[in-house]
Design a protein around this motif. Structure first.
Motif, PDB file in Angstrom:
ATOM      1  N   THR A  12      -8.669   1.120   6.621  1.00  0.00           N
ATOM      2  CA  THR A  12      -7.820   1.283   5.863  1.00  0.00           C
ATOM      3  C   THR A  12      -6.418   0.287   6.225  1.00  0.00           C
ATOM      4  O   THR A  12      -5.994   0.621   7.442  1.00  0.00           O
ATOM      5  CB  THR A  12      -7.279   2.531   5.267  1.00  0.00           C
ATOM      6  N   VAL A  13      -5.712  -0.712   5.473  1.00  0.00           N
ATOM      7  CA  VAL A  13      -4.512  -1.227   5.649  1.00  0.00           C
ATOM      8  C   VAL A  13      -3.639  -0.625   4.587  1.00  0.00           C
ATOM      9  O   VAL A  13      -3.928  -0.532   3.318  1.00  0.00           O
ATOM     10  CB  VAL A  13      -4.732  -2.654   5.389  1.00  0.00           C
ATOM     11  N   THR A  14      -2.559  -0.124   5.117  1.00  0.00           N
ATOM     12  CA  THR A  14      -1.421   0.309   4.313  1.00  0.00           C
ATOM     13  C   THR A  14      -0.020  -0.078   4.424  1.00  0.00           C
ATOM     14  O   THR A  14       0.273  -0.577   5.551  1.00  0.00           O
ATOM     15  CB  THR A  14      -1.348   2.037   4.657  1.00  0.00           C
ATOM     16  N   CYS A  15       0.890   0.212   3.594  1.00  0.00           N
ATOM     17  CA  CYS A  15       2.400  -0.224   3.994  1.00  0.00           C
ATOM     18  C   CYS A  15       3.286   0.971   3.893  1.00  0.00           C
ATOM     19  O   CYS A  15       2.786   2.028   2.900  1.00  0.00           O
ATOM     20  CB  CYS A  15       2.854  -1.231   3.491  1.00  0.00           C
ATOM     21  N   ALA A  16       4.350   1.269   4.459  1.00  0.00           N
ATOM     22  CA  ALA A  16       5.244   2.197   4.408  1.00  0.00           C
ATOM     23  C   ALA A  16       6.000   2.278   3.106  1.00  0.00           C
ATOM     24  O   ALA A  16       6.286   1.066   2.761  1.00  0.00           O
ATOM     25  CB  ALA A  16       6.036   2.561   5.739  1.00  0.00           C
ATOM     26  N   SER A  17       6.412   3.303   2.861  1.00  0.00           N
ATOM     27  CA  SER A  17       7.364   3.358   1.343  1.00  0.00           C
ATOM     28  C   SER A  17       8.543   4.040   1.698  1.00  0.00           C
ATOM     29  O   SER A  17       8.747   4.625   2.702  1.00  0.00           O
ATOM     30  CB  SER A  17       6.550   4.162   0.321  1.00  0.00           C
ATOM     31  N   LYS A  18       9.549   3.613   1.073  1.00  0.00           N
ATOM     32  CA  LYS A  18      10.980   4.039   1.176  1.00  0.00           C
ATOM     33  C   LYS A  18      11.119   4.733  -0.242  1.00  0.00           C
ATOM     34  O   LYS A  18      10.846   4.166  -1.412  1.00  0.00           O
ATOM     35  CB  LYS A  18      12.041   2.923   1.594  1.00  0.00           C
ATOM     36  N   THR A  19      12.007   5.785  -0.394  1.00  0.00           N
ATOM     37  CA  THR A  19      12.470   6.330  -1.790  1.00  0.00           C
ATOM     38  C   THR A  19      13.905   6.046  -1.734  1.00  0.00           C
ATOM     39  O   THR A  19      14.728   6.444  -0.989  1.00  0.00           O
ATOM     40  CB  THR A  19      12.240   7.913  -1.618  1.00  0.00           C
ATOM     41  N   LYS A  20      14.335   5.579  -2.781  1.00  0.00           N
ATOM     42  CA  LYS A  20      15.816   5.124  -3.164  1.00  0.00           C
ATOM     43  C   LYS A  20      15.779   5.429  -4.568  1.00  0.00           C
ATOM     44  O   LYS A  20      15.261   4.822  -5.551  1.00  0.00           O
ATOM     45  CB  LYS A  20      15.910   3.639  -2.930  1.00  0.00           C
TER      46      LYS A  20
END
Length: 107
Positions: A12-20
């Protein structure tokens, strides 16, 4: 940190998220999308690299398109033209893409 799946098969390849403001954003995707008009072939190539890794792991990628950027901290990078997407990998083979760089972002 929440993760967004970019490619999934055996690995699995993922990316991080930010919450704004209560809304999740994905900095790596946002930056790649911003490059797309000038670097669409490179961005499409990165997506293909994510898919290849998800299917075959590192055996499916040559050192021209992937390598370990920092062995001590286990940071690697996907490479397509001038674009670099850095990542770390956990013991189960989950890849988390962190950021990108491009020497030609303004071209």
């Amino acid at each position: 940190m929440k993760l967004h799946i970019l490619a999934k098969d055996r690995f699995t390849v993922t990316c991080a998220s930010k919450t704004k403001g209560g809304k999740a954003t994905y900095p790596v995707l946002s930056e790649l999308e911003a490059l797309a008009p000038n670097r669409s072939a490179n961005v499409a190539g990165l997506v293909q690299l994510f898919d290849l890794y998800a299917k075959d792991g590192w055996d499916g990628l040559s050192s021209q398109v992937h390598h370990e950027a920092n062995k001590e901290h286990k940071i690697g990078e996907f490479i397509k033209g001038p674009i670099r997407v850095f990542y770390f990998e956990d013991d189960a083979g989950l890849v988390v893409c962190l950021l990108y760089t491009s020497d030609a972002a303004d071209e």
